[in-house]
Design a protein around this motif. Structure first.
Motif, PDB file in Angstrom:
ATOM      1  N   VAL A 137       0.838  -1.095   0.052  1.00 42.73           N
ATOM      2  CA  VAL A 137       0.040   0.022   0.023  1.00 42.73           C
ATOM      3  C   VAL A 137       0.686   1.215  -0.233  1.00 42.73           C
ATOM      4  O   VAL A 137       0.752   2.057  -0.948  1.00 42.73           O
ATOM      5  CB  VAL A 137      -0.977  -0.232   1.100  1.00 42.73           C
ATOM      6  N   GLY A 138       1.670   1.372   1.057  1.00 48.82           N
ATOM      7  CA  GLY A 138       2.625   2.651   1.136  1.00 48.82           C
ATOM      8  C   GLY A 138       3.358   2.961  -0.092  1.00 48.82           C
ATOM      9  O   GLY A 138       3.392   4.172  -0.446  1.00 48.82           O
ATOM     10  N   VAL A 178       1.529   0.286   7.778  1.00 48.36           N
ATOM     11  CA  VAL A 178       1.987  -0.966   8.294  1.00 48.36           C
ATOM     12  C   VAL A 178       1.296  -1.982   8.122  1.00 48.36           C
ATOM     13  O   VAL A 178       0.051  -1.827   8.351  1.00 48.36           O
ATOM     14  CB  VAL A 178       2.928  -0.737   9.655  1.00 48.36           C
ATOM     15  N   ASN A 179       1.893  -3.402   8.238  1.00 53.17           N
ATOM     16  CA  ASN A 179       1.142  -4.455   8.222  1.00 53.17           C
ATOM     17  C   ASN A 179       0.189  -4.592   9.393  1.00 53.17           C
ATOM     18  O   ASN A 179       0.704  -4.279  10.770  1.00 53.17           O
ATOM     19  CB  ASN A 179       1.942  -5.730   8.193  1.00 53.17           C
ATOM     20  N   THR A 180      -1.121  -5.105   9.327  1.00 56.36           N
ATOM     21  CA  THR A 180      -1.988  -5.637  10.669  1.00 56.36           C
ATOM     22  C   THR A 180      -2.700  -6.737  10.363  1.00 56.36           C
ATOM     23  O   THR A 180      -3.715  -6.991  10.086  1.00 56.36           O
ATOM     24  CB  THR A 180      -3.054  -4.127  10.791  1.00 56.36           C
ATOM     25  N   PRO A 181      -1.720  -7.979  10.613  1.00 57.08           N
ATOM     26  CA  PRO A 181      -2.061  -9.055  10.377  1.00 57.08           C
ATOM     27  C   PRO A 181      -3.170  -9.760  11.623  1.00 57.08           C
ATOM     28  O   PRO A 181      -3.262  -8.915  12.401  1.00 57.08           O
ATOM     29  CB  PRO A 181      -0.696 -10.174  10.403  1.00 57.08           C
ATOM     30  N   LEU A 206      -7.477  -0.570  -2.844  1.00 57.13           N
ATOM     31  CA  LEU A 206      -6.941  -1.080  -3.867  1.00 57.13           C
ATOM     32  C   LEU A 206      -7.075  -2.328  -4.410  1.00 57.13           C
ATOM     33  O   LEU A 206      -6.979  -3.279  -3.326  1.00 57.13           O
ATOM     34  CB  LEU A 206      -5.283  -0.862  -3.755  1.00 57.13           C
ATOM     35  N   ALA A 207      -7.137  -2.644  -5.489  1.00 54.76           N
ATOM     36  CA  ALA A 207      -7.001  -4.195  -5.884  1.00 54.76           C
ATOM     37  C   ALA A 207      -5.755  -4.646  -6.493  1.00 54.76           C
ATOM     38  O   ALA A 207      -5.363  -3.940  -7.352  1.00 54.76           O
ATOM     39  CB  ALA A 207      -8.079  -4.529  -6.809  1.00 54.76           C
ATOM     40  N   GLU A 208      -5.426  -5.710  -5.673  1.00 52.82           N
ATOM     41  CA  GLU A 208      -3.807  -6.018  -6.087  1.00 52.82           C
ATOM     42  C   GLU A 208      -3.958  -6.456  -7.879  1.00 52.82           C
ATOM     43  O   GLU A 208      -4.837  -7.049  -8.484  1.00 52.82           O
ATOM     44  CB  GLU A 208      -3.474  -7.309  -5.619  1.00 52.82           C
ATOM     45  N   GLY A 209      -2.916  -6.007  -8.485  1.00 58.21           N
ATOM     46  CA  GLY A 209      -2.731  -6.242  -9.942  1.00 58.21           C
ATOM     47  C   GLY A 209      -3.330  -4.855 -10.758  1.00 58.21           C
ATOM     48  O   GLY A 209      -3.309  -5.080 -12.011  1.00 58.21           O
ATOM     49  N   GLN A 210      -4.037  -4.162 -10.027  1.00 56.35           N
ATOM     50  CA  GLN A 210      -4.576  -2.918 -10.567  1.00 56.35           C
ATOM     51  C   GLN A 210      -4.576  -1.736  -9.947  1.00 56.35           C
ATOM     52  O   GLN A 210      -5.274  -0.758  -9.880  1.00 56.35           O
ATOM     53  CB  GLN A 210      -6.039  -2.873 -11.155  1.00 56.35           C
ATOM     54  N   ALA A 211      -3.603  -1.933  -8.742  1.00 56.08           N
ATOM     55  CA  ALA A 211      -3.292  -0.856  -7.704  1.00 56.08           C
ATOM     56  C   ALA A 211      -3.240   0.511  -8.258  1.00 56.08           C
ATOM     57  O   ALA A 211      -3.750   1.733  -8.100  1.00 56.08           O
ATOM     58  CB  ALA A 211      -2.343  -1.015  -6.961  1.00 56.08           C
ATOM     59  N   ILE A 212      -2.222   0.649  -9.298  1.00 55.54           N
ATOM     60  CA  ILE A 212      -1.884   2.187 -10.196  1.00 55.54           C
ATOM     61  C   ILE A 212      -3.118   2.704 -10.425  1.00 55.54           C
ATOM     62  O   ILE A 212      -3.285   3.951 -10.366  1.00 55.54           O
ATOM     63  CB  ILE A 212      -0.750   1.634 -11.044  1.00 55.54           C
ATOM     64  N   GLN A 213      -3.743   2.089 -11.450  1.00 63.05           N
ATOM     65  CA  GLN A 213      -5.178   2.371 -12.200  1.00 63.05           C
ATOM     66  C   GLN A 213      -5.982   2.647 -11.011  1.00 63.05           C
ATOM     67  O   GLN A 213      -6.744   3.817 -10.976  1.00 63.05           O
ATOM     68  CB  GLN A 213      -5.660   1.408 -12.912  1.00 63.05           C
TER      69      GLN A 213
END
Length: 471
Positions: free
Chosen positions: A11-12, A85-88, A158-165
């Motif tokens: 994300v960051g 940061v990660n929040t698992p 954000l959707a992984e694989g299209q995060a920039i768009q």
């Protein structure tokens, strides 16, 4: 203005890169405790893969985008600080298996308090439980030495694989703040940053608790749709219906729409399961047992779907895969990303390994080391054993990493597609069939290929939610 983001992850990194691209007058710094990760961000081999990300990094890095391990310096100098940061999910203690582990988040908050020498706007970018901002405010207030920190919630969608768009053309940017004069002023400062490229009607202002909860609910609703169509896929197979045709017809209803109605082996990625279980825990803590049970079922159906796929592979191949070579095409949680967190491929592969299969895995973005690391972890959602033997190096030797799909399939008894990479739609399946053991089995966990064409070649085909032998 200077912006600092704590956390150089999925994300960051992309979020700050796009802010730097669209706001050339703002200095943007991404800091992280991991020197290895920061080194990767400063190289040509970025630590994550997202289409379009490298080009933006290359354009902005060294201009107004910096990656650094010097957290205290850049926190001290910044006006706005994002916590990303990660929040698992907690693995032990109170709320284990459901509640968010806020260890990294709290560490970031204390670092901000220690390093701040002037007033700051602190933005929650990590996915956190509702009312976490209250805890953040308390930590900062009690350790701030008279410095004022305004807290905002700005969850990512954000959707992984299209995060920039998703970042360049977002459906919405959500900003939550305290409903005080100072809170409203802080909201306006962050709003002005996004207004450089996001239309005004897509910037939504809410109270803090609504903003925090919206992220969890958005992911829960999306995962719910996937579990819903996957539940129907089992019924389609039992009745001879085609889940693709059913989903298409249902999706034509404007009240429903077509998105997230593709049947598959299940959802994965860093957010869906984690956020639903977090939502379950929050409901339970507020005495809403029935609501918690409802959302638990979304995860239960997801586990059932992975289980069902493994059982189909075994039963189709004469009830045994022991000693048989199975080509696994795709290991990432979805196409166009190298992320393997919670990918359904892990559980499918573990289920096959438990049955003594030999796996040859090909994924264009996932390394052999990452695959072996994921399969060596002592956890699984499937209802088999506890997979403790998978830490045994001898078991991991049953796993090979192929350099392409043809190499993976050569000499294999079966092919399993577990990620919907576009290149898998264009493979020469006649060539693959000729290189395999016969009968050649094909298990399409993402409905990537046309089962009719593969059956015409000679494959025995199983596709999610499709008639098994015809239609």
């Amino acid at each position: 203005m200077k912006i600092c983001c704590i956390g150089a992850g999925y994300v960051g990194g992309p979020t700050m890169a796009v802010i730097a691209l669209k706001c050339p007058s703002i200095e943007v710094v991404v800091v992280d405790v991991s020197a290895k990760r920061i080194t990767a961000w400063n190289s040509d081999q970025l630590p994550i893969y997202e289409p379009g990300l490298y080009d933006i990094i290359k354009q902005c890095r060294g201009r107004n985008l910096l990656f650094s391990t010097d957290m205290e310096k850049h926190i001290s100098e910044s006006d706005i600080i994002f916590i990303s940061v990660n929040t698992p999910t907690k693995t032990s203690g109170l709320g284990a298996g459901k509640a968010a582990d806020l260890t990294y988040w709290e560490s970031a908050a204390r670092t901000i308090a220690d390093a701040s020498k002037s007033d700051k706007i602190v933005v929650e970018k990590s996915t956190v439980p509702v009312r976490t901002a209250e805890s953040l405010k308390r930590i900062l207030t009690h350790n701030s030495k008279g410095i004022n920190h305004e807290i905002l919630s700005n969850p990512e969608f954000l959707a992984e694989g299209q995060a920039i768009q998703d970042l360049l053309k977002p459906d919405r940017v959500l900003i939550g703040g305290f409903e005080t004069p100072q809170g409203r002023k802080a909201v306006q400062v962050l709003r002005d940053v996004y207004a450089h490229w996001v239309p005004e009607d897509r910037i939504i202002i809410a109270n803090l608790w609504s903003a925090e909860l919206s992220k969890l609910v958005a992911n829960a609703f999306l995962a719910q749709r996937i579990s819903s169509v996957n539940a129907i896929s089992a019924l389609c197979e039992a009745t001879g219906a085609d889940v693709s045709q059913v989903a298409y017809a249902v999706g034509k209803d404007s009240r429903i729409g077509p998105m997230f109605l593709n049947a598959s082996i299940g959802f994965g990625g860093s957010s869906f399961k984690k956020d639903i279980l977090n939502l379950v825990y929050i409901c339970e803590c507020n005495g809403l047992a029935e609501v918690a049970d409802y959302w638990k079922l979304v995860v239960k159906i997801n586990d059932y779907q992975k289980n069902r796929f493994v059982e189909r592979v075994i039963s189709s191949m004469f009830n045994t895969v022991a000693g048989k070579r199975i080509a696994v095409l795709g290991f990432a949680c979805k196409k166009d990303t190298g992320d393997t967190r919670e990918t359904p491929a892990i559980d499918v592969c573990k289920g096959l390994l438990e049955e003594k299969a030999t796996l040859s895995i090909y994924d264009p973005q996932v390394t052999k080391e990452q695959i072996q690391h994921d399969l060596a972890m002592n956890n699984s959602d499937l209802n088999h054993s506890n997979y403790l033997q998978l830490t045994n190096p001898a078991t991991i030797k049953q796993v090979g990493k192929a350099s392409n799909a043809y190499e993976a399939a050569k000499g294999a008894h079966a092919v399993c597609i577990l990620t919907e990479w576009d290149e898998f739609r264009k493979l020469d399946y006649q060539k693959i069939y000729e290189s395999m053991q016969k009968p050649a089995f094909f298990f399409d966990g993402r409905n990537v290929v046309d089962p009719h064409k593969l059956r015409a070649i000679g494959f025995v085909v199983y596709s999610i939610g499709k008639p098994l032998m015809h239609g």
